[in-house]
Design a protein around this motif. Structure first.
Motif, PDB file in Angstrom:
ATOM      1  N   ALA A 127       0.818  -1.216   0.000  1.00  0.00           N
ATOM      2  CA  ALA A 127       0.000   0.000   0.000  1.00  0.00           C
ATOM      3  C   ALA A 127       0.849   1.262   0.000  1.00  0.00           C
ATOM      4  O   ALA A 127       0.336   2.356  -0.250  1.00  0.00           O
ATOM      5  CB  ALA A 127      -0.925   0.013   1.222  1.00  0.00           C
ATOM      6  N   TYR A 128       2.139   1.140   0.275  1.00  0.00           N
ATOM      7  CA  TYR A 128       2.989   2.317   0.429  1.00  0.00           C
ATOM      8  C   TYR A 128       2.964   3.209  -0.810  1.00  0.00           C
ATOM      9  O   TYR A 128       2.755   4.418  -0.713  1.00  0.00           O
ATOM     10  CB  TYR A 128       4.425   1.886   0.740  1.00  0.00           C
ATOM     11  CG  TYR A 128       5.381   3.046   0.931  1.00  0.00           C
ATOM     12  CD1 TYR A 128       5.417   3.753   2.129  1.00  0.00           C
ATOM     13  CD2 TYR A 128       6.248   3.425  -0.095  1.00  0.00           C
ATOM     14  CE1 TYR A 128       6.292   4.810   2.301  1.00  0.00           C
ATOM     15  CE2 TYR A 128       7.130   4.481   0.076  1.00  0.00           C
ATOM     16  CZ  TYR A 128       7.150   5.167   1.279  1.00  0.00           C
ATOM     17  OH  TYR A 128       8.013   6.226   1.444  1.00  0.00           O
ATOM     18  N   THR A 129       3.180   2.622  -1.968  1.00  0.00           N
ATOM     19  CA  THR A 129       3.211   3.415  -3.195  1.00  0.00           C
ATOM     20  C   THR A 129       1.852   4.026  -3.498  1.00  0.00           C
ATOM     21  O   THR A 129       1.760   5.167  -3.956  1.00  0.00           O
ATOM     22  CB  THR A 129       3.670   2.550  -4.382  1.00  0.00           C
ATOM     23  OG1 THR A 129       4.958   2.002  -4.081  1.00  0.00           O
ATOM     24  CG2 THR A 129       3.771   3.379  -5.644  1.00  0.00           C
ATOM     25  N   THR A 130       0.795   3.287  -3.218  1.00  0.00           N
ATOM     26  CA  THR A 130      -0.556   3.818  -3.397  1.00  0.00           C
ATOM     27  C   THR A 130      -0.755   5.072  -2.558  1.00  0.00           C
ATOM     28  O   THR A 130      -1.322   6.070  -3.021  1.00  0.00           O
ATOM     29  CB  THR A 130      -1.606   2.765  -2.992  1.00  0.00           C
ATOM     30  OG1 THR A 130      -1.474   1.628  -3.840  1.00  0.00           O
ATOM     31  CG2 THR A 130      -3.017   3.322  -3.101  1.00  0.00           C
ATOM     32  N   LEU A 131      -0.257   5.054  -1.345  1.00  0.00           N
ATOM     33  CA  LEU A 131      -0.407   6.197  -0.452  1.00  0.00           C
ATOM     34  C   LEU A 131       0.483   7.357  -0.884  1.00  0.00           C
ATOM     35  O   LEU A 131       0.096   8.526  -0.771  1.00  0.00           O
ATOM     36  CB  LEU A 131      -0.080   5.787   0.980  1.00  0.00           C
ATOM     37  CG  LEU A 131      -1.028   4.748   1.592  1.00  0.00           C
ATOM     38  CD1 LEU A 131      -0.520   4.293   2.958  1.00  0.00           C
ATOM     39  CD2 LEU A 131      -2.428   5.327   1.726  1.00  0.00           C
ATOM     40  N   VAL A 132       1.669   7.048  -1.379  1.00  0.00           N
ATOM     41  CA  VAL A 132       2.581   8.096  -1.845  1.00  0.00           C
ATOM     42  C   VAL A 132       1.968   8.865  -3.018  1.00  0.00           C
ATOM     43  O   VAL A 132       2.103  10.095  -3.104  1.00  0.00           O
ATOM     44  CB  VAL A 132       3.938   7.484  -2.272  1.00  0.00           C
ATOM     45  CG1 VAL A 132       4.782   8.504  -3.037  1.00  0.00           C
ATOM     46  CG2 VAL A 132       4.702   7.004  -1.052  1.00  0.00           C
ATOM     47  N   GLU A 133       1.276   8.155  -3.888  1.00  0.00           N
ATOM     48  CA  GLU A 133       0.794   8.746  -5.129  1.00  0.00           C
ATOM     49  C   GLU A 133      -0.636   9.265  -5.056  1.00  0.00           C
ATOM     50  O   GLU A 133      -1.176   9.733  -6.069  1.00  0.00           O
ATOM     51  CB  GLU A 133       0.907   7.717  -6.260  1.00  0.00           C
ATOM     52  CG  GLU A 133       2.359   7.323  -6.554  1.00  0.00           C
ATOM     53  CD  GLU A 133       2.478   6.281  -7.643  1.00  0.00           C
ATOM     54  OE1 GLU A 133       1.435   5.728  -8.059  1.00  0.00           O
ATOM     55  OE2 GLU A 133       3.615   6.014  -8.074  1.00  0.00           O
ATOM     56  N   ARG A 134      -1.270   9.225  -3.897  1.00  0.00           N
ATOM     57  CA  ARG A 134      -2.662   9.692  -3.835  1.00  0.00           C
ATOM     58  C   ARG A 134      -2.763  11.175  -4.186  1.00  0.00           C
ATOM     59  O   ARG A 134      -1.869  11.970  -3.888  1.00  0.00           O
ATOM     60  CB  ARG A 134      -3.274   9.400  -2.462  1.00  0.00           C
ATOM     61  CG  ARG A 134      -2.565   9.974  -1.294  1.00  0.00           C
ATOM     62  CD  ARG A 134      -2.969   9.270  -0.004  1.00  0.00           C
ATOM     63  NE  ARG A 134      -2.118   9.669   1.085  1.00  0.00           N
ATOM     64  CZ  ARG A 134      -2.429  10.610   1.975  1.00  0.00           C
ATOM     65  NH1 ARG A 134      -3.585  11.225   1.894  1.00  0.00           N
ATOM     66  NH2 ARG A 134      -1.602  10.928   2.932  1.00  0.00           N
ATOM     67  N   ARG A 135      -3.868  11.525  -4.785  1.00  0.00           N
ATOM     68  CA  ARG A 135      -4.017  12.847  -5.380  1.00  0.00           C
ATOM     69  C   ARG A 135      -4.458  13.922  -4.396  1.00  0.00           C
ATOM     70  O   ARG A 135      -4.402  15.111  -4.720  1.00  0.00           O
ATOM     71  CB  ARG A 135      -5.026  12.780  -6.533  1.00  0.00           C
ATOM     72  CG  ARG A 135      -4.515  11.960  -7.723  1.00  0.00           C
ATOM     73  CD  ARG A 135      -5.549  11.838  -8.804  1.00  0.00           C
ATOM     74  NE  ARG A 135      -6.702  11.063  -8.356  1.00  0.00           N
ATOM     75  CZ  ARG A 135      -7.772  10.821  -9.118  1.00  0.00           C
ATOM     76  NH1 ARG A 135      -7.828  11.301 -10.337  1.00  0.00           N
ATOM     77  NH2 ARG A 135      -8.776  10.105  -8.645  1.00  0.00           N
ATOM     78  N   ASP A 136      -4.910  13.531  -3.204  1.00  0.00           N
ATOM     79  CA  ASP A 136      -5.389  14.537  -2.262  1.00  0.00           C
ATOM     80  C   ASP A 136      -4.287  15.042  -1.328  1.00  0.00           C
ATOM     81  O   ASP A 136      -4.565  15.716  -0.331  1.00  0.00           O
ATOM     82  CB  ASP A 136      -6.574  14.010  -1.437  1.00  0.00           C
ATOM     83  CG  ASP A 136      -6.236  12.753  -0.652  1.00  0.00           C
ATOM     84  OD1 ASP A 136      -5.057  12.357  -0.637  1.00  0.00           O
ATOM     85  OD2 ASP A 136      -7.155  12.162  -0.050  1.00  0.00           O
ATOM     86  N   VAL A 137      -3.027  14.717  -1.645  1.00  0.00           N
ATOM     87  CA  VAL A 137      -1.905  15.235  -0.872  1.00  0.00           C
ATOM     88  C   VAL A 137      -1.436  16.532  -1.511  1.00  0.00           C
ATOM     89  O   VAL A 137      -1.314  16.628  -2.738  1.00  0.00           O
ATOM     90  CB  VAL A 137      -0.739  14.225  -0.841  1.00  0.00           C
ATOM     91  CG1 VAL A 137       0.441  14.793  -0.063  1.00  0.00           C
ATOM     92  CG2 VAL A 137      -1.187  12.913  -0.230  1.00  0.00           C
ATOM     93  N   ASP A 138      -1.173  17.521  -0.690  1.00  0.00           N
ATOM     94  CA  ASP A 138      -0.659  18.793  -1.188  1.00  0.00           C
ATOM     95  C   ASP A 138       0.630  18.535  -1.980  1.00  0.00           C
ATOM     96  O   ASP A 138       1.544  17.856  -1.484  1.00  0.00           O
ATOM     97  CB  ASP A 138      -0.381  19.733  -0.016  1.00  0.00           C
ATOM     98  CG  ASP A 138       0.221  21.047  -0.479  1.00  0.00           C
ATOM     99  OD1 ASP A 138      -0.494  21.846  -1.085  1.00  0.00           O
ATOM    100  OD2 ASP A 138       1.433  21.253  -0.221  1.00  0.00           O
ATOM    101  N   PRO A 139       0.741  19.058  -3.202  1.00  0.00           N
ATOM    102  CA  PRO A 139       1.933  18.801  -4.024  1.00  0.00           C
ATOM    103  C   PRO A 139       3.242  19.183  -3.346  1.00  0.00           C
ATOM    104  O   PRO A 139       4.253  18.492  -3.504  1.00  0.00           O
ATOM    105  CB  PRO A 139       1.683  19.654  -5.275  1.00  0.00           C
ATOM    106  CG  PRO A 139       0.194  19.765  -5.362  1.00  0.00           C
ATOM    107  CD  PRO A 139      -0.273  19.829  -3.934  1.00  0.00           C
TER     108      PRO A 139
END
Length: 219
Positions: A127-139
């Motif tokens: 799940a780590y990469t999924t969490l890294v790439e989520r779109r709702d994180v401030d760029p």
């Protein structure tokens, strides 16, 4: 209660009405429950992807009521941030353990160990990469998080013997992180033997390249 069970849209709508921070349990029983919820979140995020995963699915995976999940994590965003933070700390700890041997190793040997540690981590925590790439994180936060990981790896590589040319550790750190993305793709292959062989091939490529770099430094 029906609106909560409809999935991601309902989760987002209801999230605006809930507290904006995750709850930190004080008792051991509460900490065990949070650990169980985070583990369930990791499994659901890895299987469904972040956007498709819902709080209802995570609660069901944990064998908990939806109310219990919302009690500790009022929104999916907060749960994802808690899980990602926990995993980042775990990965950083695994990398930091390599620091004690860094000065005794060549860049090729240390990079090989870094690769092995990160590959193992990604296989254990899909799940780590999924969490890294989520779109709702401030760029900006995403860039800062990536920079911290790059710097951690570069700092290790800067300690090797013989020393790498100035600026080279940072470049190699970027290459290693990009190779980790390839490992995530390879991990989707169903055949265990193919996955292991392909990942090992990447590892050999990295080590062979860095051996050439080290030999050039010695000349």
């Amino acid at each position: 209660m029906a609106s909560r069970a409809t999935g991601g849209t309902a989760d987002a709508q209801q999230g605006a009405k809930r507290p904006s921070q995750a709850r930190t349990p004080q008792l051991e029983r509460g900490r065990a429950r949070v650990a169980s919820l985070l583990a369930a979140g990791a499994r659901v995020f890895a299987e469904k992807g972040y956007d498709a995963a819902t709080m209802t699915q995570i609660a069901a995976e944990a064998g908990a009521s939806i109310g219990s999940l919302y009690q500790f994590f009022p929104t999916k965003v907060l749960l994802a941030e808690a899980l990602h933070g926990e995993q980042r700390v775990r990965l950083a700890g695994m990398l930091d353990k390599l620091g004690g041997d860094a000065r005794k190793l060549s860049a090729a040997d240390l990079a090989d160990r870094v690769f092995a540690v990160m590959a193992e981590f990604l296989m254990l925590h899909p799940a780590y990469t999924t969490l890294v790439e989520r779109r709702d994180v401030d760029p900006q936060r995403k860039r800062e998080s990536r920079a911290q990981m790059e710097n951690r790896i570069a700092d290790l590589l800067a300690q090797t013997t013989p020393p790498l040319p100035r600026g080279r550790p940072q470049v190699i750190a970027v290459v290693i992180i990009e190779l980790m993305k390839a490992i995530v793709t390879i991990s989707t292959y169903e055949e265990d033997a193919m996955r292991a062989a392909a990942i090992n091939e990447l590892r050999v490529m990295l080590k062979t390249y860095l051996r050439a770099v080290c030999n050039a430094i010695r000349v």
